[in-house]
Structure formats: C-alpha cells, structure tokens
Design a protein around this motif. Structure first.
Motif, PDB file in Angstrom:
ATOM      1  N   LEU A  87       2.970  10.330  -1.319  1.00 13.53           N
ATOM      2  CA  LEU A  87       3.331   9.003  -0.840  1.00 13.53           C
ATOM      3  C   LEU A  87       2.443   8.598   0.324  1.00 13.53           C
ATOM      4  O   LEU A  87       2.093   7.436   0.476  1.00 13.53           O
ATOM      5  CB  LEU A  87       4.800   8.979  -0.435  1.00 13.53           C
ATOM      6  CG  LEU A  87       5.792   9.184  -1.575  1.00 13.53           C
ATOM      7  CD1 LEU A  87       7.212   9.215  -1.031  1.00 13.53           C
ATOM      8  CD2 LEU A  87       5.664   8.081  -2.618  1.00 13.53           C
ATOM      9  N   THR A 122      -0.879   7.279  -1.062  1.00 16.00           N
ATOM     10  CA  THR A 122      -0.746   5.912  -1.557  1.00 16.00           C
ATOM     11  C   THR A 122      -0.691   4.933  -0.406  1.00 16.00           C
ATOM     12  O   THR A 122      -1.359   3.899  -0.416  1.00 16.00           O
ATOM     13  CB  THR A 122       0.535   5.780  -2.398  1.00 16.00           C
ATOM     14  OG1 THR A 122       0.490   6.729  -3.452  1.00 16.00           O
ATOM     15  CG2 THR A 122       0.659   4.388  -2.992  1.00 16.00           C
ATOM     16  N   SER A 131      -1.664   9.580 -13.518  1.00 12.65           N
ATOM     17  CA  SER A 131      -1.173   8.242 -13.202  1.00 12.65           C
ATOM     18  C   SER A 131      -0.986   7.443 -14.479  1.00 12.65           C
ATOM     19  O   SER A 131      -1.831   7.473 -15.375  1.00 12.65           O
ATOM     20  CB  SER A 131      -2.167   7.529 -12.284  1.00 12.65           C
ATOM     21  OG  SER A 131      -1.789   6.179 -12.068  1.00 12.65           O
ATOM     22  N   SER A 181       3.782  -1.703 -10.812  1.00 17.40           N
ATOM     23  CA  SER A 181       4.567  -0.482 -10.994  1.00 17.40           C
ATOM     24  C   SER A 181       3.717   0.599 -11.648  1.00 17.40           C
ATOM     25  O   SER A 181       2.893   0.296 -12.529  1.00 17.40           O
ATOM     26  CB  SER A 181       5.796  -0.768 -11.863  1.00 17.40           C
ATOM     27  OG  SER A 181       6.701   0.328 -11.828  1.00 17.40           O
ATOM     28  N   VAL A 215       6.991  10.727  -9.427  1.00 16.14           N
ATOM     29  CA  VAL A 215       7.300   9.654  -8.498  1.00 16.14           C
ATOM     30  C   VAL A 215       6.997   8.317  -9.157  1.00 16.14           C
ATOM     31  O   VAL A 215       5.910   8.111  -9.696  1.00 16.14           O
ATOM     32  CB  VAL A 215       6.467   9.780  -7.200  1.00 16.14           C
ATOM     33  CG1 VAL A 215       6.679   8.556  -6.295  1.00 16.14           C
ATOM     34  CG2 VAL A 215       6.828  11.053  -6.454  1.00 16.14           C
ATOM     35  N   LYS A 216       7.978   7.439  -9.127  1.00 17.43           N
ATOM     36  CA  LYS A 216       7.744   6.064  -9.568  1.00 17.43           C
ATOM     37  C   LYS A 216       7.547   5.209  -8.334  1.00 17.43           C
ATOM     38  O   LYS A 216       8.263   5.350  -7.337  1.00 17.43           O
ATOM     39  CB  LYS A 216       8.931   5.538 -10.377  1.00 17.43           C
ATOM     40  CG  LYS A 216       8.697   4.130 -10.934  1.00 17.43           C
ATOM     41  CD  LYS A 216       9.820   3.706 -11.885  1.00 17.43           C
ATOM     42  CE  LYS A 216       9.512   2.357 -12.515  1.00 17.43           C
ATOM     43  NZ  LYS A 216      10.567   1.957 -13.500  1.00 17.43           N
ATOM     44  N   GLN A 217       6.560   4.336  -8.401  1.00 19.10           N
ATOM     45  CA  GLN A 217       6.308   3.448  -7.271  1.00 19.10           C
ATOM     46  C   GLN A 217       6.229   2.018  -7.786  1.00 19.10           C
ATOM     47  O   GLN A 217       5.426   1.706  -8.672  1.00 19.10           O
ATOM     48  CB  GLN A 217       5.030   3.827  -6.538  1.00 19.10           C
ATOM     49  CG  GLN A 217       4.831   3.056  -5.236  1.00 19.10           C
ATOM     50  CD  GLN A 217       3.893   3.774  -4.302  1.00 19.10           C
ATOM     51  OE1 GLN A 217       2.737   3.960  -4.643  1.00 19.10           O
ATOM     52  NE2 GLN A 217       4.368   4.175  -3.136  1.00 19.10           N
ATOM     53  N   THR A 218       7.078   1.162  -7.245  1.00 15.40           N
ATOM     54  CA  THR A 218       7.130  -0.236  -7.651  1.00 15.40           C
ATOM     55  C   THR A 218       7.023  -1.101  -6.410  1.00 15.40           C
ATOM     56  O   THR A 218       7.669  -0.841  -5.393  1.00 15.40           O
ATOM     57  CB  THR A 218       8.450  -0.539  -8.388  1.00 15.40           C
ATOM     58  OG1 THR A 218       8.495   0.229  -9.602  1.00 15.40           O
ATOM     59  CG2 THR A 218       8.549  -2.013  -8.739  1.00 15.40           C
ATOM     60  N   VAL A 246       8.097  -2.096  -1.171  1.00 14.01           N
ATOM     61  CA  VAL A 246       7.596  -0.949  -1.918  1.00 14.01           C
ATOM     62  C   VAL A 246       8.723   0.062  -2.029  1.00 14.01           C
ATOM     63  O   VAL A 246       9.241   0.544  -1.016  1.00 14.01           O
ATOM     64  CB  VAL A 246       6.380  -0.290  -1.230  1.00 14.01           C
ATOM     65  CG1 VAL A 246       5.860   0.871  -2.081  1.00 14.01           C
ATOM     66  CG2 VAL A 246       5.273  -1.307  -0.993  1.00 14.01           C
ATOM     67  N   SER A 282       9.717   3.738  -3.699  1.00 11.61           N
ATOM     68  CA  SER A 282       9.089   4.933  -4.254  1.00 11.61           C
ATOM     69  C   SER A 282      10.108   6.058  -4.342  1.00 11.61           C
ATOM     70  O   SER A 282      11.034   6.139  -3.534  1.00 11.61           O
ATOM     71  CB  SER A 282       7.922   5.392  -3.373  1.00 11.61           C
ATOM     72  OG  SER A 282       7.032   4.345  -3.092  1.00 11.61           O
ATOM     73  N   VAL A 341      14.706   4.620  -8.291  1.00 11.66           N
ATOM     74  CA  VAL A 341      13.947   3.375  -8.098  1.00 11.66           C
ATOM     75  C   VAL A 341      14.477   2.289  -9.028  1.00 11.66           C
ATOM     76  O   VAL A 341      14.717   1.153  -8.611  1.00 11.66           O
ATOM     77  CB  VAL A 341      12.442   3.619  -8.329  1.00 11.66           C
ATOM     78  CG1 VAL A 341      11.679   2.286  -8.350  1.00 11.66           C
ATOM     79  CG2 VAL A 341      11.882   4.532  -7.237  1.00 11.66           C
TER      80      VAL A 341
END
Length: 234
Positions: A10, A13, A165, A180, A194-197, A207, A209, A215
C-alpha cells in the motif's frame, strides 16, 4: 510477514501516486485505456474548492459506520526502506524507489485503518483534496501504470515481493471518475490479495484498499459519507 507485505504494498501505491501531475510522456501514459477509468475532469469554470484536512477527517468511516467486529488501527510509522521496482518500467519511471511513505503528497488528507474480526483482513480508507486536475492526472497515471504491468517484482528493505496486477471494471458508484484494480503480493511463500478502488468527485478523492470483500462491502457507505457535507470548504 503477511502484515509487512500488505503495508509495503500500500505504501508503494501511495508514494507512486504522489508524483507531480505536471510530468508528461511517461511510460505509464501509454497504458491508459478507457476501461481503467470513467468520467473526465470537471471543467475549470466549475472548479470546486479544496477541502481542509479537518473536513476530510470528519468524513472518514468509523467503527460505528462499519459495524461490529472492526477495530481501528493506530497510524503506522513512516518507513524509509529503499524500494526498487523490477520488471515494470512505467512504475520505475513514476518513482518506485521512493515508495516508502503511507500517504499521498496532496496537501489535504486524512486516513483510517481497520482490522476485521481479529483476523488479518484489513481495510484502509484515505481521503484527499486538491485541484481537479492534480487529483485526476495523478490517480489516473498510477492506475494506468500498475495495470499496464501484469507482473513485476518489488524489493523493499531486503524483502522481495512478487506482484501481479489485474485491472477491474470501474465501479458504478457515482463520482466523476473511478478506478479499480486487484493486486496479489507473494513473499516468503505467503500471498496477500489487495483490492484498491478510487473514486474522484470534484476536488475530493476517496481511496479504499484492503481485503476485496471488505472494499466491496463498504465502498458505497464510504463514498456517501465522504460526500455528505458537500457544502464544506477549505
């Protein structure tokens, strides 16, 4: 190792997102596709005021919003390990060697971290505010770069992390722009997904995460609370 890997990921990112928006013609820009984001920046004439950090703090989810089983986590200290990205020139160009901080370089920000059910499941919410152009360009560039490299490696503090990814459809939750992706980190024989939106609405960026299920469960609620005080100013 599991927590360390997630934290480092994280941070990578976040630090890459902090690259100044004025940079042009980076390798990451070549990967941009319509499905990685939706919407377009607001016209300059409609530029909303940036929100203060105090205003953003009041818009974060808290344990009462999340429900039973969620425990807030104290802010993690900044990490200063050297970070190297291998196999993804776009991320390297965006500054992967500096990816140790847990927050973005936008001037107004707030963050909250939670664990769920006494397990390793985590969710992190970050809110940022800046000009529409800086939020849009910075966020779009990092998501484009990360989804443009389906597999790469990160070396942080002597730990090698294999990363894959996957670009996901932008969520239909409102806002002006949405992004996303799904990231899988493998280190020491263990994996973390890990999902990141991210959702931008005017001069506010949300954001979310963490565990994909968490999420998905809280995205609508997080966005609704973040936008509830639409008349607040900086």
């Amino acid at each position: 190792m599991r927590v360390r890997v997630a934290t480092t990921a994280l941070g990578i990112t976040a630090a890459l997102l902090a690259v100044p928006a004025c940079s042009t013609d980076t390798p990451g820009s070549k990967h941009r596709t319509a499905s990685s984001r939706t919407g377009k920046p607001t016209e300059v004439a409609q530029e909303p005021a940036a929100l203060s950090s105090a205003s953003l703090e009041s818009r974060l989810l808290d344990p009462r919003d999340l429900g039973s089983g969620y425990l807030p986590q104290p802010e993690r200290p900044a990490q200063h390990d050297d970070v190297t990205v291998l196999g993804c020139p776009a991320l390297s160009e965006l500054g992967g060697d500096a990816a140790t901080d847990g927050t973005l370089a936008f001037p107004h920000k707030a963050k909250a971290d939670f664990t769920y059910g006494g397990s390793s499941s985590e969710i992190s919410e970050e809110l940022y505010s800046d000009s529409v152009k800086k939020l849009s360009d910075g966020t779009g560039r990092i998501f484009d770069a990360m989804t443009g490299c389906p597999a790469y490696q990160v070396v942080a503090g002597g730990t090698q992390v294999d990363v894959t990814s996957q670009k996901l459809p932008a969520p239909s939750v409102g806002g002006d722009e949405q992004w996303s992706l799904l990231l899988t980190y493998i280190a020491g024989g263990r994996s973390t997904v890990v999902k990141q939106t991210a959702v931008r609405d005017g001069s506010l960026l949300l954001v979310l995460s963490g565990s994909p299920a968490l999420v998905d469960r809280h995205l609508d609620k997080a966005l609704a609370k973040a936008l509830a005080k639409a008349t607040a100013t900086s």
